[in-house]
Scaffold this motif. Structure first.
Motif, PDB file in Angstrom:
ATOM      1  N   GLY A   9      -4.607  -5.744  -7.178  1.00  0.00           N
ATOM      2  CA  GLY A   9      -3.741  -6.899  -6.953  1.00  0.00           C
ATOM      3  C   GLY A   9      -2.325  -6.461  -7.264  1.00  0.00           C
ATOM      4  N   ASN A  10      -1.537  -6.280  -6.214  1.00  0.00           N
ATOM      5  CA  ASN A  10      -0.200  -5.679  -6.389  1.00  0.00           C
ATOM      6  C   ASN A  10       0.874  -6.759  -6.530  1.00  0.00           C
ATOM      7  N   LYS A  11       2.047  -6.282  -6.796  1.00  0.00           N
ATOM      8  CA  LYS A  11       3.265  -7.111  -6.998  1.00  0.00           C
ATOM      9  C   LYS A  11       3.116  -8.002  -8.219  1.00  0.00           C
ATOM     10  N   LEU A  20      10.932  -1.071   2.690  1.00  0.00           N
ATOM     11  CA  LEU A  20      10.090  -0.076   3.351  1.00  0.00           C
ATOM     12  C   LEU A  20       9.699  -0.580   4.737  1.00  0.00           C
ATOM     13  N   PHE A  21       9.644   0.318   5.682  1.00  0.00           N
ATOM     14  CA  PHE A  21       9.152  -0.059   7.006  1.00  0.00           C
ATOM     15  C   PHE A  21       7.644  -0.258   6.952  1.00  0.00           C
ATOM     16  N   HIS A  22       7.167  -1.089   7.849  1.00  0.00           N
ATOM     17  CA  HIS A  22       5.716  -1.206   7.990  1.00  0.00           C
ATOM     18  C   HIS A  22       5.166   0.133   8.416  1.00  0.00           C
ATOM     19  N   ASP A  47       4.753  -7.908 -10.736  1.00  0.00           N
ATOM     20  CA  ASP A  47       6.068  -8.265 -11.293  1.00  0.00           C
ATOM     21  C   ASP A  47       6.631  -9.553 -10.711  1.00  0.00           C
ATOM     22  N   VAL A  48       6.101 -10.017  -9.604  1.00  0.00           N
ATOM     23  CA  VAL A  48       6.673 -11.209  -8.965  1.00  0.00           C
ATOM     24  C   VAL A  48       6.295 -12.464  -9.768  1.00  0.00           C
ATOM     25  N   ALA A  49       7.243 -13.342  -9.872  1.00  0.00           N
ATOM     26  CA  ALA A  49       7.050 -14.512 -10.723  1.00  0.00           C
ATOM     27  C   ALA A  49       6.081 -15.523 -10.100  1.00  0.00           C
ATOM     28  N   PHE A 107      10.367   4.035  -5.720  1.00  0.00           N
ATOM     29  CA  PHE A 107      10.097   2.731  -5.124  1.00  0.00           C
ATOM     30  C   PHE A 107      11.237   2.377  -4.189  1.00  0.00           C
ATOM     31  N   ASP A 108      10.877   1.891  -3.021  1.00  0.00           N
ATOM     32  CA  ASP A 108      11.890   1.515  -2.034  1.00  0.00           C
ATOM     33  C   ASP A 108      11.686   0.042  -1.728  1.00  0.00           C
ATOM     34  N   ALA A 109      12.731  -0.766  -1.966  1.00  0.00           N
ATOM     35  CA  ALA A 109      12.592  -2.209  -1.779  1.00  0.00           C
ATOM     36  C   ALA A 109      12.540  -2.596  -0.300  1.00  0.00           C
ATOM     37  N   LYS A 134       0.831  -1.207   0.000  1.00  0.00           N
ATOM     38  CA  LYS A 134       0.000   0.000   0.000  1.00  0.00           C
ATOM     39  C   LYS A 134       0.868   1.260   0.000  1.00  0.00           C
ATOM     40  N   SER A 135       1.822   1.279   0.923  1.00  0.00           N
ATOM     41  CA  SER A 135       2.691   2.457   0.994  1.00  0.00           C
ATOM     42  C   SER A 135       3.489   2.606  -0.282  1.00  0.00           C
ATOM     43  N   SER A 136       3.932   1.468  -0.831  1.00  0.00           N
ATOM     44  CA  SER A 136       4.725   1.512  -2.054  1.00  0.00           C
ATOM     45  C   SER A 136       3.905   2.070  -3.208  1.00  0.00           C
ATOM     46  N   LEU A 137       2.623   1.686  -3.271  1.00  0.00           N
ATOM     47  CA  LEU A 137       1.751   2.189  -4.341  1.00  0.00           C
ATOM     48  C   LEU A 137       1.587   3.705  -4.226  1.00  0.00           C
ATOM     49  N   GLY A 193      -1.440  -2.025   7.753  1.00  0.00           N
ATOM     50  CA  GLY A 193      -2.198  -3.247   7.507  1.00  0.00           C
ATOM     51  C   GLY A 193      -2.106  -4.238   8.635  1.00  0.00           C
ATOM     52  N   GLN A 194      -1.081  -4.119   9.451  1.00  0.00           N
ATOM     53  CA  GLN A 194      -0.886  -5.118  10.509  1.00  0.00           C
ATOM     54  C   GLN A 194      -2.001  -5.020  11.546  1.00  0.00           C
ATOM     55  N   GLU A 195      -2.428  -6.184  11.997  1.00  0.00           N
ATOM     56  CA  GLU A 195      -3.580  -6.272  12.889  1.00  0.00           C
ATOM     57  C   GLU A 195      -3.386  -5.433  14.157  1.00  0.00           C
TER      58      GLU A 195
HETATM   59  N1  LIG Z   1       8.395  -6.879  -5.991  1.00  0.00           N
HETATM   60  C1  LIG Z   1       7.585  -6.006  -5.491  1.00  0.00           C
HETATM   61  N2  LIG Z   1       7.705  -5.670  -4.241  1.00  0.00           N
HETATM   62  C2  LIG Z   1       6.868  -4.763  -3.746  1.00  0.00           C
HETATM   63  C3  LIG Z   1       5.890  -4.164  -4.540  1.00  0.00           C
HETATM   64  N3  LIG Z   1       5.205  -3.329  -3.790  1.00  0.00           N
HETATM   65  C4  LIG Z   1       5.760  -3.374  -2.539  1.00  0.00           C
HETATM   66  N4  LIG Z   1       6.764  -4.238  -2.538  1.00  0.00           N
HETATM   67  C5  LIG Z   1       7.616  -4.543  -1.371  1.00  0.00           C
HETATM   68  O1  LIG Z   1       6.823  -5.123  -0.362  1.00  0.00           O
HETATM   69  C6  LIG Z   1       7.215  -4.748   0.925  1.00  0.00           C
HETATM   70  C7  LIG Z   1       6.057  -4.177   1.681  1.00  0.00           C
HETATM   71  O2  LIG Z   1       5.571  -3.090   1.012  1.00  0.00           O
HETATM   72  P1  LIG Z   1       4.827  -1.911   1.719  1.00  0.00           P
HETATM   73  O3  LIG Z   1       4.491  -0.890   0.722  1.00  0.00           O
HETATM   74  O4  LIG Z   1       5.583  -1.447   2.900  1.00  0.00           O
HETATM   75  O5  LIG Z   1       3.553  -2.695   2.210  1.00  0.00           O
HETATM   76  P2  LIG Z   1       2.310  -2.086   3.008  1.00  0.00           P
HETATM   77  O6  LIG Z   1       1.094  -2.598   2.445  1.00  0.00           O
HETATM   78  O7  LIG Z   1       2.426  -0.614   3.101  1.00  0.00           O
HETATM   79  O8  LIG Z   1       2.486  -2.731   4.441  1.00  0.00           O
HETATM   80  P3  LIG Z   1       1.989  -2.153   5.850  1.00  0.00           P
HETATM   81  O9  LIG Z   1       2.460  -0.764   5.929  1.00  0.00           O
HETATM   82  O10 LIG Z   1       2.558  -3.011   6.890  1.00  0.00           O
HETATM   83  O11 LIG Z   1       0.505  -2.265   5.826  1.00  0.00           O
HETATM   84  C8  LIG Z   1       8.317  -3.725   0.734  1.00  0.00           C
HETATM   85  O12 LIG Z   1       9.556  -4.316   0.961  1.00  0.00           O
HETATM   86  C9  LIG Z   1       8.210  -3.318  -0.712  1.00  0.00           C
HETATM   87  O13 LIG Z   1       9.453  -3.026  -1.272  1.00  0.00           O
HETATM   88  C10 LIG Z   1       5.780  -4.545  -5.902  1.00  0.00           C
HETATM   89  O14 LIG Z   1       4.938  -4.088  -6.686  1.00  0.00           O
HETATM   90  N5  LIG Z   1       6.652  -5.482  -6.330  1.00  0.00           N
END
Ligand SMILES: Nc1nc2c(ncn2[C@@H]2O[C@H](COP(=O)(O)OP(=O)(O)OP(=O)(O)O)[C@@H](O)[C@H]2O)c(=O)[nH]1
Ligand SMILES: [Mg+2]
Lengths: 202, 1064
Positions: free
Chosen positions: A123-125, A36-38, A127-129, A32-34, A20-23, A65-67
């Protein structure tokens, strides 16, 4: 010349780590930060954009997102104009939890007519295989739950991110046309114009 | 009458470059906050930089309806609306929102369980404050940063909490907000502190006010103010340790008798001050909500004011609404802002036609009422001015806050030491500045921010390109109108005409280049810089010069100087606040900049002090020439000015052409100076001038003035001439004679001196000293601790008139003109401790009636006598003959008793010296008296041997006084048996009678047995038997006769005893 800018509150919900934060980062700062902190609690960002000739300010709310952070985020569901239910395609559990997120949102946001509320599913990620959730499965869930729009995104390589947010705006605007409770954030006008009763600003 | 002074309270203006039409504006922490009309965005501008650059811009969560900045905590609190719901939010760390794209944290009030916002460095954070009622108004406490929220029928108090958190990213910028109880800088300074303070609020108290609908609220140092349409209520909320206060809610019930209900329906005008405000019909109940909060609160009423709508003319009933409620703190110069409660708290509120300023501490009172010449839209109180806006002008009025602060700070104000213009001094208006379509004003420091829109109903004002000439003319007319409105016709006063004809924007600089083209839109945001109080003072000072030249007696001059004085007091208060802040900073960081800043401030301070002294000189002059009732103020003002008497004399020297024109104030000052005990003595020239002045204006005071220590250098022959003249005109008086004698003494003419002193009887001279003690003693009649010194006359009298001197001293003591200790000092200074001083004590004993003093004197005298007897008294001059003999004392003083007869047996006919003898007799007389407490001198008597008969006599007197008769008799029998019968006859009487046979008889029997040839003892025994036989029954007598006694010896006595018994 009269331009009306609306403030739209869009909230991102979904399991911890689905991206979510990444989006939000990708959309607003195009980064984009690989690692990221929760997220803890709730944060938001504003972004101005134009959709179909409408000048809008999108207020994107990112939640934890964490409970364990439940009590910190739920008070802020109120007043949302659109909810982005997010899961990660490489995490089946996050997909299975979508229903719970929807329920939590409707309960705390105190939505009057839940069936009419604009949800968009992401539906995110992409790019993941190793996928655990298929496109069809996701589409079907959307279909059954209220004909929600569904986008497969990747915050990592920016696939569909802007499209998804713009869709959210569109969904809200089409709703607004019927109810018209927009808040103009700034009005550059020199003449006073009678406004409908629903507008709460002077 | 409202004075209008042609002073320029403002120096410059700039226009803030805002992109969109401002909706709401507020300022604080060096920043200007602007919400665009209907907007959800706050633009923040730097008020302290040229051109007011944008600091940051941040989004709000809803449309802001009202907002407010808190200096403490540097947070912005908003009432917002979204989708018809109203929210209350506090924006913290907003300075970190420089980049609009950074994330903003949001949390609920009280949800501060982690260093959430710390992960990404410092982040702007919004605290959502949930409320069950709709918030209507907010206010922040300038002292604590606490938050007060006014809802429909309640007020909710939130206390500000700060929590220190470790910054996980020290490299990141740190929080710069000012924090309560730690640092009080405005949000500007960056501290290199790695610990972070995170703000939170705690709901602590709810006040329910079912009968009032708040429109505005205010909070300051425990004072809670709420303003409805036509009512203002101020409460004082105090923390107490007493849990009781809450159990019994301070709900003042509004149960009014039935017949009053009708009356209450149409509320009239009402003003209830202090405690009396509880009689207003607005009941308040308190509800404590703080969960962890163990504090308790007590509530009291401080002020209630109600206006009836028809109370004001010139305003429609709908327009008649209160506005601009404000609680304003002021700290005194010696208190620290961070620790203490403010010394003063003021409450201001305003109707369109009039404003009201109350002082809340030290007794609630109305300080000033401001009657506006035009309908006022908004008003803001600052330290030294009240700023108000009308539709078309910004105007300032002076305020009396500094006068209140000065009095709370310095108890010497309103005494002869210090003065300050009264709190009730009429306020005045300063020159106004014209604008078009003013909407609102807010103030930060010396920046006055005005929001104007031309989009108003007055179309003729929209053309902003009116030629300057026309504009000035309009200003001229407007000002003239104001003068007329306040009752002054400018045409009648050339000064006002002159004022009106002067160009208006003197000193007015317009720094913004954009000013020429603001007509693109119909609105503007101006930042007007106000001049400092010191600068305003300087202008008033300048202005006063012309007054002083033309009409120095005028009331206006005095008023203007008083206004100027108060400005300086404000400047000094502000200076000490700044200095303390700078010192705090300085001690925190050893920066050269801070040190320089302090040095600069030191310079500024001395400049201020100089100005203050000058102003006091002018006020002193003003009052010194006055002959009205306030003329006494010349004294404290001259005193505060630091001018010497000689300077003041010079300033008040009259022209030779007008001989008798000394002002009452000046004379008051002079008299006070002369009557006071100053070490400062005038030069002969000045002293002679003073004598002349007094001779001219108040000759009856001449003697008193001659006695002043300041006048020691006075020329004696001139003074003698003046005194003679006085005698010729006013008749002979004892003090004048003595004063003349003193002058003779100074001339060295002893025969003349003696002759003068002989003109009156001793008793009359004594009365003369009582009338003017300072003839005898410098400093007499002053405070009890003042040091007192003998005059030249006194020194002379030691040798020539010692009796008179003692009589005079005793008279002064008895008339409370001198204390015992002071008298001691005088005798010490005269070098006659053991001669005249002892005479003085003895004389005092005869005169005094105070037990404590008598006791003290008795002790002192006994000590002196003992010293003399033991010869350790070396200081006594042998040639000094005591004024009173022992016989005199015994005859005249109740404290000296007649010497017991048996003492004559012991006292030798001649002693080594007559001094000795006198001392012995006086001491014996003391011991024979009834007042003297033997115990007090017993330790001293120990030093005396009882080998000598006189020594023995003293010991015997002591023992006898203590009731130790037996011991005394033994001693006597041992050392001086010939005195025993005299002793027994005198001492063993009444209840001691039994000692004759119980003690004396057995003792004598024993002793005669041991030495049967001792005729003295035998004679004594015989005498004793005669007494015993008289007193006893024959049986008892028989018992007493010793077994070995010779019957023939005792028989005659037994016979007398029986015969006497038979007769009885
Ligand atoms: N490969 C890949 N990794 C992703 C993508 N989006 C996020 N990530 C990774 O997934 C991890 C969690 O991403 P966050 O954006 O922090 O997830 P979040 O939903 O904000 O999580 P909470 O803050 O705990 O609710 C991070 O290490 C990101 O780098 C994506 O589209 N592709
Ligand atoms: Mg996150």
């Amino acid at each position: 010349m009269t331009t009306k800018t609306s403030l739209l509150k869009v909230i991102l919900l979904g399991d911890g780590g689905v991206g979510k934060s990444s989006l939000m980062n990708r959309y607003v700062t195009n980064k984009f930060d690989a690692h990221l902190f929760h997220t803890i609690g709730v944060e938001f960002l504003n972004k101005d954009l134009e959709v179909d000739g409408h000048q809008v300010t999108l207020q994107i709310w990112d939640t934890a997102g964490q409970e364990r952070f439940r009590s910190l985020r739920t008070p802020f569901y109120r007043g949302s104009d659109c909810c982005l239910l997010t899961f990660s395609v490489d995490d089946n559990q996050s997909f299975l939890n979508l229903g719970n997120w929807k329920k939590e949102f409707i309960y705390y946001a105190d939505v009057k007519e839940p069936e009419k509320f604009p949800f968009v599913v992401l539906g995110n990620k992409l790019d993941v295989a190793e996928r655990q959730v298929s496109t069809e499965e996701a589409r079907q869930w959307c279909q059954e739950n209220g004909d929600y729009n569904y986008y497969e995104t990747s915050a990592k390589d920016a696939t569909n991110v802007a499209v998804a947010f713009e869709e959210a705006v569109r969904r809200v605007l089409s709703m607004e046309e019927r109810t018209d409770h927009l808040i103009p954030t700034d009005t550059v006008k020199l003449h006073r114009k009678p406004r409908s009763a629903g507008t709460c600003c002077s | 009458m409202v004075h209008v002074y042609n002073c320029h309270p403002f120096s410059s203006q700039q226009i803030v470059q805002v992109e969109q039409e401002p909706g709401l504006v507020c300022c604080g922490g060096g920043a200007l906050f602007v919400v665009a009309k209907g907007g959800c965005k706050v633009d923040v501008y730097n008020l302290e930089k040229e051109g007011c650059p944008l600091i940051c811009r941040f989004a709000t969560m809803g449309a802001v309806r009202s907002f407010h900045h808190s200096k403490i905590g540097d947070y912005l609190v908003t009432i917002e609306e979204k989708n018809s719901a109203t929210y209350l939010r506090a924006y913290t760390n907003w300075r970190y929102q420089a980049e609009e794209k950074s994330r903003v944290g949001v949390r609920l009030l009280g949800h501060l369980l982690r260093g959430a916002s710390m992960w990404g460095g410092v982040q702007m954070e919004i605290i959502e404050i949930p409320l069950s009622d709709r918030p209507v108004a907010v206010a922040c406490c300038a002292v604590t940063g606490d938050l007060l929220v006014g809802c429909e029928n309640s007020l909710i108090l939130f206390t500000l909490r700060t929590q220190m958190q470790q910054n996980l990213h020290p490299s990141q910028q740190t929080l710069s907000s000012s924090l309560p109880k730690t640092q009080q800088n405005s949000g500007q300074s960056q501290t290199s502190n790695q610990n972070l303070f995170v703000l939170d609020f705690e709901r602590s108290v709810i006040l329910h006010l079912p009968k009032i609908t708040p429109k505005q609220v205010a909070l300051c140092a425990g004072f809670v103010a709420v303003q409805a349409e036509l009512e203002v209520l101020v409460l004082k909320l105090e923390e107490t340790s007493d849990a009781e206060t809450l159990e019994e809610p301070s709900n003042i019930s509004a149960d009014f008798p039935e017949d009053q209900v009708d009356f209450l329906l149409i509320p009239g005008h009402q003003e209830l001050l202090g405690d009396r405000a509880k009689d207003c019909d607005i009941c308040v109940s308190i509800e404590k909500t703080g969960l962890e909060d163990r504090r308790h609160y007590s509530l009291s009423y401080a002020l209630f004011r109600r206006f009836s709508p028809e109370y004001f003319q010139g305003c429609s009933v709908e327009e008649t609404q209160l506005h601009s409620l404000q609680l304003y703190p002021m700290f005194s110069s010696n208190q620290s802002v961070s620790v203490d409660e403010p010394a003063c708290v003021f409450c201001f509120f305003s109707l369109p036609t009039a404003g009201y300023l109350y002082s809340m501490k030290g007794g609630v009172e109305l300080l000033s009422a401001y009657l506006y010449p035009e309908k006022v839209l908004g008003a803001v109180l600052t330290d030294h001015l009240l700023h108000v806006i009308t539709k078309s002008a910004l105007q300032c009025f002076t305020v009396r806050c500094a006068a209140v602060a000065a009095r709370l700070e310095d108890p010497y104000i309103d005494t002869t030491m210090k003065a300050c213009p009264p709190c009730s001094l009429e306020v005045c208006a300063l020159r106004m500045q014209l604008f078009i379509g003013l909407q609102s004003l807010c103030i930060y420091g010396h920046h006055v921010v005005l929001h104007s829109t031309a989009d108003s109903e007055t179309p003729e004002q929209t053309g902003r390109s009116t030629p300057r000439k026309g504009r000035e003319l309009k200003e001229h007319n407007r000002l003239a109108g104001i003068f007329l409105a306040v009752g002054i016709d400018p045409a009648t006063s050339p000064a006002l005409e002159n004022l009106l004809s002067r160009p208006f924007l003197r000193k007015w600089t317009i720094s913004s280049p954009k000013e020429s083209s603001p007509s693109g839109h119909g609105w503007n945001l101006y930042v007007i810089d106000a001049v400092s109080p010191l600068a305003l003072y300087q202008e008033m000072d300048e202005y006063s010069q012309s007054y002083a030249e033309t009409n120095p007696q005028s009331h206006s001059l005095r008023h203007l100087l008083s206004e100027a004085h108060l400005l300086l007091r404000v400047a000094m208060l502000q200076m000490s606040t700044r200095q303390r802040a700078a010192e705090d900073e300085h001690s925190a960081s050893v920066q050269t900049g801070a040190r320089e800043g302090l040095a600069n401030m030191e310079m500024e301070r001395s400049e201020l002090e100089e100005a203050f002294r000058l102003n006091c000189v002018q006020l002193g002059d003003c009052f010194s020439r006055a002959s009205q009732k306030d003329c006494h103020l010349a004294l404290p003002y001259y005193r505060m000015s630091g001018l010497s008497v000689t300077d003041v004399l010079a300033r008040n020297r009259t022209l030779p052409s007008s001989p008798r024109a000394y002002g009452q104030g000046f004379l008051f000052y002079l008299k006070h100076f002369l009557l006071e005990e100053t070490e400062h003595s005038l030069t002969q020239e000045a002293a002679d001038e003073v004598i002349n002045i007094i001779n001219q204006s108040e000759p009856s005071m001449l003697v008193e003035v001659c006695c002043s220590p300041a006048m020691t250098n006075i020329s004696p022959d001139r003074t003698l001439r003046i005194l003679r003249h006085l005698e010729d005109t006013a008749g002979v008086s004892v003090p004048v004679t003595i004063a003349m004698a003193t002058m003779m003494l100074r001339l060295g003419d002893l025969p003349q001196f003696k002759q003068l002193m002989e003109r009156h009887a001793e008793m009359q001279l004594v009365y003369g000293f009582i009338e003017e003690p300072r003839l005898l003693l410098r400093g007499a009649g002053g405070s009890q601790r003042a040091s007192v010194h003998p005059t030249a006359l006194t020194r002379q009298m030691v040798t020539s008139h010692s009796g008179l001197l003692i009589a005079g001293m005793v008279a002064l003591y008895e008339n409370n003109k001198v204390q015992l200790e002071q008298a001691d000092d005088v005798f010490k200074e005269l070098g006659c401790q053991s001669s005249l001083q002892v005479d003085f004590w003895e004389a005092m004993l005869m005169a005094s009636s105070c037990d404590a003093v008598i006791e003290e004197l008795l002790f002192r005298l006994a000590s002196v006598y003992i010293d003399r007897l033991t010869n350790s008294d070396t200081g006594s001059s042998p040639e000094h003959k005591p004024l009173k003999s022992a016989e005199d004392l015994i005859n005249w003083s109740t404290h000296y008793g007649a010497l017991h007869p048996w003492l004559t047996v012991l006292n030798p006919a001649h002693m080594t010296s007559s001094q000795h003898q006198v001392a012995l007799h006086k001491l014996q007389a003391l011991l024979c008296g009834s007042s003297f407490s033997v115990d007090s001198v017993a330790p001293l008597l120990e030093r005396l041997s009882d080998e000598t008969l006189w020594g023995l006599s003293l010991h015997l007197l002591c023992d006898t006084r203590r009731g130790q008769y037996g011991r005394s008799m033994e001693k006597l029998l041992d050392k001086c048996p010939q005195a025993i019968i005299a002793y027994a006859n005198h001492q063993l009487q009444d209840k001691n009678m039994a000692l004759w046979w119980e003690k004396l008889l057995p003792e004598l029997c024993n002793r005669t047995r041991a030495s049967p040839d001792n005729t003295i003892l035998l004679a004594a025994l015989k005498e004793t038997l005669v007494v015993v036989a008289m007193e006893m029954s024959p049986a008892e007598f028989l018992e007493l006769i010793p077994d070995d006694g010779t019957a023939s010896y005792f028989l005659p006595h037994l016979l007398t005893c029986s015969q006497r018994h038979l007769l009885a």
